[in-house]
Scaffold this motif. Structure first.
Motif, PDB file in Angstrom:
ATOM      1  N   GLN A 154      10.361   3.639  -1.800  1.00  0.00           N
ATOM      2  CA  GLN A 154      10.083   2.847  -0.607  1.00  0.00           C
ATOM      3  C   GLN A 154      11.243   1.917  -0.283  1.00  0.00           C
ATOM      4  O   GLN A 154      11.643   1.802   0.870  1.00  0.00           O
ATOM      5  CB  GLN A 154       8.810   2.025  -0.758  1.00  0.00           C
ATOM      6  N   LEU A 155      11.769   1.225  -1.286  1.00  0.00           N
ATOM      7  CA  LEU A 155      12.910   0.332  -1.043  1.00  0.00           C
ATOM      8  C   LEU A 155      14.110   1.102  -0.512  1.00  0.00           C
ATOM      9  O   LEU A 155      14.786   0.643   0.412  1.00  0.00           O
ATOM     10  CB  LEU A 155      13.283  -0.430  -2.316  1.00  0.00           C
ATOM     11  N   LYS A 156      14.376   2.279  -1.077  1.00  0.00           N
ATOM     12  CA  LYS A 156      15.480   3.095  -0.575  1.00  0.00           C
ATOM     13  C   LYS A 156      15.236   3.468   0.885  1.00  0.00           C
ATOM     14  O   LYS A 156      16.148   3.406   1.706  1.00  0.00           O
ATOM     15  CB  LYS A 156      15.637   4.367  -1.416  1.00  0.00           C
ATOM     16  N   ALA A 157      13.997   3.836   1.220  1.00  0.00           N
ATOM     17  CA  ALA A 157      13.674   4.206   2.599  1.00  0.00           C
ATOM     18  C   ALA A 157      13.792   3.001   3.531  1.00  0.00           C
ATOM     19  O   ALA A 157      14.313   3.117   4.644  1.00  0.00           O
ATOM     20  CB  ALA A 157      12.266   4.796   2.671  1.00  0.00           C
ATOM     21  N   MET A 158      13.311   1.850   3.077  1.00  0.00           N
ATOM     22  CA  MET A 158      13.352   0.645   3.917  1.00  0.00           C
ATOM     23  C   MET A 158      14.785   0.207   4.213  1.00  0.00           C
ATOM     24  O   MET A 158      15.055  -0.332   5.292  1.00  0.00           O
ATOM     25  CB  MET A 158      12.611  -0.511   3.237  1.00  0.00           C
ATOM     26  N   PHE A 159      15.688   0.437   3.274  1.00  0.00           N
ATOM     27  CA  PHE A 159      17.057  -0.036   3.440  1.00  0.00           C
ATOM     28  C   PHE A 159      18.031   1.081   3.829  1.00  0.00           C
ATOM     29  O   PHE A 159      19.240   0.902   3.746  1.00  0.00           O
ATOM     30  CB  PHE A 159      17.512  -0.782   2.183  1.00  0.00           C
ATOM     31  N   SER A 174       0.831  -1.211   0.000  1.00  0.00           N
ATOM     32  CA  SER A 174       0.000   0.000   0.000  1.00  0.00           C
ATOM     33  C   SER A 174       0.862   1.255   0.000  1.00  0.00           C
ATOM     34  O   SER A 174       0.580   2.200  -0.731  1.00  0.00           O
ATOM     35  CB  SER A 174      -0.968  -0.004   1.189  1.00  0.00           C
ATOM     36  N   THR A 175       1.923   1.253   0.782  1.00  0.00           N
ATOM     37  CA  THR A 175       2.762   2.446   0.818  1.00  0.00           C
ATOM     38  C   THR A 175       3.609   2.588  -0.447  1.00  0.00           C
ATOM     39  O   THR A 175       4.036   3.688  -0.775  1.00  0.00           O
ATOM     40  CB  THR A 175       3.655   2.470   2.076  1.00  0.00           C
ATOM     41  N   CYS A 176       3.813   1.490  -1.165  1.00  0.00           N
ATOM     42  CA  CYS A 176       4.504   1.579  -2.461  1.00  0.00           C
ATOM     43  C   CYS A 176       3.734   2.476  -3.425  1.00  0.00           C
ATOM     44  O   CYS A 176       4.331   3.179  -4.234  1.00  0.00           O
ATOM     45  CB  CYS A 176       4.675   0.202  -3.085  1.00  0.00           C
ATOM     46  N   PHE A 177       2.414   2.428  -3.341  1.00  0.00           N
ATOM     47  CA  PHE A 177       1.613   3.241  -4.246  1.00  0.00           C
ATOM     48  C   PHE A 177       1.711   4.722  -3.913  1.00  0.00           C
ATOM     49  O   PHE A 177       1.588   5.563  -4.799  1.00  0.00           O
ATOM     50  CB  PHE A 177       0.152   2.785  -4.249  1.00  0.00           C
ATOM     51  N   LEU A 178       1.922   5.047  -2.655  1.00  0.00           N
ATOM     52  CA  LEU A 178       2.060   6.457  -2.300  1.00  0.00           C
ATOM     53  C   LEU A 178       3.458   6.981  -2.611  1.00  0.00           C
ATOM     54  O   LEU A 178       3.611   8.069  -3.148  1.00  0.00           O
ATOM     55  CB  LEU A 178       1.750   6.671  -0.811  1.00  0.00           C
ATOM     56  N   MET A 179       4.466   6.189  -2.278  1.00  0.00           N
ATOM     57  CA  MET A 179       5.851   6.634  -2.421  1.00  0.00           C
ATOM     58  C   MET A 179       6.479   6.230  -3.748  1.00  0.00           C
ATOM     59  O   MET A 179       7.390   6.893  -4.219  1.00  0.00           O
ATOM     60  CB  MET A 179       6.704   6.024  -1.302  1.00  0.00           C
ATOM     61  N   PRO A 200      20.178   3.139   6.462  1.00  0.00           N
ATOM     62  CA  PRO A 200      20.867   2.575   7.633  1.00  0.00           C
ATOM     63  C   PRO A 200      20.016   2.557   8.911  1.00  0.00           C
ATOM     64  O   PRO A 200      20.060   1.575   9.652  1.00  0.00           O
ATOM     65  CB  PRO A 200      22.087   3.495   7.797  1.00  0.00           C
ATOM     66  N   LYS A 201      19.218   3.589   9.142  1.00  0.00           N
ATOM     67  CA  LYS A 201      18.430   3.632  10.387  1.00  0.00           C
ATOM     68  C   LYS A 201      17.274   2.632  10.378  1.00  0.00           C
ATOM     69  O   LYS A 201      16.743   2.302  11.428  1.00  0.00           O
ATOM     70  CB  LYS A 201      17.909   5.048  10.657  1.00  0.00           C
ATOM     71  N   ARG A 202      16.870   2.141   9.195  1.00  0.00           N
ATOM     72  CA  ARG A 202      15.770   1.176   9.096  1.00  0.00           C
ATOM     73  C   ARG A 202      16.219  -0.210   8.661  1.00  0.00           C
ATOM     74  O   ARG A 202      15.410  -1.130   8.585  1.00  0.00           O
ATOM     75  CB  ARG A 202      14.730   1.683   8.094  1.00  0.00           C
ATOM     76  N   LEU A 203      17.473  -0.359   8.359  1.00  0.00           N
ATOM     77  CA  LEU A 203      17.980  -1.604   7.784  1.00  0.00           C
ATOM     78  C   LEU A 203      17.721  -2.811   8.687  1.00  0.00           C
ATOM     79  O   LEU A 203      17.213  -3.831   8.217  1.00  0.00           O
ATOM     80  CB  LEU A 203      19.475  -1.482   7.466  1.00  0.00           C
ATOM     81  N   VAL A 204      18.033  -2.695   9.954  1.00  0.00           N
ATOM     82  CA  VAL A 204      17.849  -3.829  10.864  1.00  0.00           C
ATOM     83  C   VAL A 204      16.364  -4.199  10.948  1.00  0.00           C
ATOM     84  O   VAL A 204      16.009  -5.375  10.861  1.00  0.00           O
ATOM     85  CB  VAL A 204      18.435  -3.519  12.262  1.00  0.00           C
TER      86      VAL A 204
END
Length: 119
Positions: free
Chosen positions: A70-75, A60-65, A77-81
């Protein structure tokens, strides 16, 4: 081309519509999975629907971003773990019910999926 994967290629209305569809589908899958938990062998259905619900919520958030953003945001450093842990528990949940036949472990992994998603 990369532009196809950019959210800006879809109109704002289309992005919001698909966000809502995926978000509602995610909620419905999670609720349905919980309801099916009480059936015989319902743990497998629960694990599948709960995992599908979480995947739909991510979609769902892929459609907004847009998927690339989204993949860049998910990976980042602060969200990687959190991302790795969440993806790991998605896979482990399905392994627990289909290959290892461990109901308790599947429930634990579903809880950890939830915690990783909120993290």
């Amino acid at each position: 081309s990369v532009k196809v994967l950019d959210a800006s290629t879809l109109s704002f209305g289309t992005r919001v519509r698909w966000f809502a569809i995926c978000f509602v589908a995610g909620i419905v899958c999670s609720i349905l999975g919980t309801a099916l938990l009480w059936l015989p062998k319902g743990i497998k259905l629960f694990a599948v629907f709960y995992t599908l619900g979480n995947i739909a919520a991510l979609a769902s958030t892929c459609f907004l971003m847009g998927p690339l953003k989204q993949l860049k945001a998910m990976f980042e450093p602060k969200r990687l773990v959190a991302t790795i842990v969440m993806l790991l528990f998605l896979v482990l949940t399905l392994c627990a019910v289909f290959w290892w036949n461990k109901k308790g472990l599947a429930m634990l992994f579903c809880i950890l999926q939830f915690l990783a998603m909120t993290w």
